[in-house]
Design a protein around this motif. Structure first.
Motif: not given
Length: 416
Positions: A78-95
């Motif tokens: 994200n500091k380098s501009g994201g992925l495909l010009g979009r900021q990356v958001q992790l949606k992490i859940v607990d299994d």
């Protein structure tokens, strides 16, 4: 990795097959079609990557490390501009280290949350079930930890294992070292205590077969339950046999437990190899005592002093984010899995699951673990690193191009 009631990859091989039927029945029937593909030009919304991890339960320690690895990667990209010009958001859940839950989690991430991309969970047990959900929905599934052989016998097209090799090939680099020794320095006899674990067992079983073919006599082989805590009986049998080589299919607690028991009996083999346990850096040396780490071999996917591209950035980012702690191997594997996924997305220029899949099958990806490439099954084509504890520090001794030290300690000195 420690602080778990069972073990790092703890599940009996039999239960892996038996319990999956119920897990997959729960989840696969509910799987719907994958989210619509999004073009690179859609830059107004974050690019959401769905992950289910064992943040509680038996695998909570390595699961938490995997989460850290993903988070360091996301922060840096994200500091380098994201992925495909979009900021990356992790949606992490607990299994919660549970097969049923991991199936439900990935089903929901895909069909309800409609995440753009997926990354894998921890362990062969959980990734076996989770990857089936991803495959059913036609989504690329890059997993950081799950090298059991049966992961790659199902004909899956969207599965990629982001480590150098699977469990049956993890010991190859150690066997290569044995082969390199003059005949009079090779072990003549070997003992193989093995935890009943779907990752650890294939490593040692493959090593045993290869060494027997070299003429190394097997004097002891025994599989013990994953919840074993008393290793005195095993150690006593080993001390009675006095093998030149002890190769243990260990996870963590069992690796520490066997060394402690061997020390109490004052029996030290000429060569000691353990899976997984010695790669836990300071946790291992604290468990067995720094003096008793000397000369212990293990195989590993990564080393923090490696000169691979971006490795120094990963180590620095991890230390900055987590109170100057040294990264664990599981964090590095997760970071590498994210690198693999990002390489495919960037090369394709869009979130197109089929194109990402095809590109990864056709190309080699540079990661902090080194270059990775895959068979059609998703099995990687490389080799692990051979690690050895020397002077109180975990080092890499082979292959030569990746070695962090030039010497190999052999024979192993007595326990201290």
């Amino acid at each position: 990795m420690i602080d778990k009631s069972v073990s790092r990859r703890s599940v009996l091989a039999a239960s892996l097959a038996a319990s999956l039927a119920a897990s997959l029945a729960l989840g696969l029937g509910a799987c719907g079609s994958r989210p619509s593909e999004k073009a690179a030009s859609e830059t107004d919304q974050p690019l959401v990557i769905g992950v289910s991890l064992p943040l509680t339960g038996d695998f909570s320690q390595p699961g938490t490390e995997a989460k850290r690895g993903y988070e360091v990667w996301a922060e840096q990209i994200n500091k380098s501009g994201g992925l495909l010009g979009r900021q990356v958001q992790l949606k992490i859940v607990d299994d919660a280290s549970n097969q049923d839950t991991v199936v439900s989690d990935y089903t929901k991430l895909i069909t309800q949350d409609k995440v753009d991309l997926l990354l894998g969970t921890f362990s062969s047990l959980l990734n076996y079930a989770a990857s089936a959900v991803a495959e059913k929905n036609g989504m690329v599934f890059v997993e950081p930890a799950g090298g059991a052989p049966n992961m790659f016998t199902r004909g899956f097209k969207y599965l990629f294992f982001a480590q150098p090799a699977t469990a049956p090939h993890q010991a190859d680099v150690f066997v290569d070292w044995i082969k390199s020794l003059p005949a009079d320095q090779r072990p003549k006899t070997a003992a193989y205590p093995i935890q009943d674990d779907p990752f650890a067992a294939p490593v040692i079983e493959s090593m045993k077969d290869q060494l027997e073919a070299l003429g190394v006599q097997t004097v002891y082989t025994q599989t013990y339950p994953a919840d074993t805590t008393n290793f005195q009986p095993v150690a006593q049998q080993l001390a009675a046999k006095k093998p030149d080589l002890v190769a243990q299919g260990a996870v963590f607690e069992d690796g520490v437990g066997l060394v402690r028991s061997l020390k109490q009996l004052q029996y030290s083999p000429k060569i000691m190899f353990q899976t997984s346990a010695p790669s836990n850096a300071g946790q291992y040396s604290s468990g067995v005592g720094v003096g008793s780490t000397e000369g212990v071999f293990y195989t590993v996917s990564w080393h923090q002093d490696a000169k691979t591209p971006k490795n120094s950035d990963f180590v620095a980012g991890y230390k900055a984010k987590f109170e100057n702690a040294d990264p664990a191997e599981d964090a590095a594997d997760a970071y590498a899995a994210a690198e693999v996924l990002a390489a495919g997305v960037t090369a394709v220029g869009a979130v197109d699951q089929d194109k990402i899949r095809d590109w990864l099958h056709a190309n080699e990806v540079t990661t902090i673990l080194g270059p990775l490439s895959w068979e059609a099954t998703g099995e990687p084509k490389g080799k692990f690193l051979l690690g050895q504890w020397q002077d109180g520090k975990a080092q890499v001794v082979a292959p030569a191009e990746a070695a962090t030290v030039q010497k190999v300690v052999h024979p192993k000195p007595d326990w201290k």
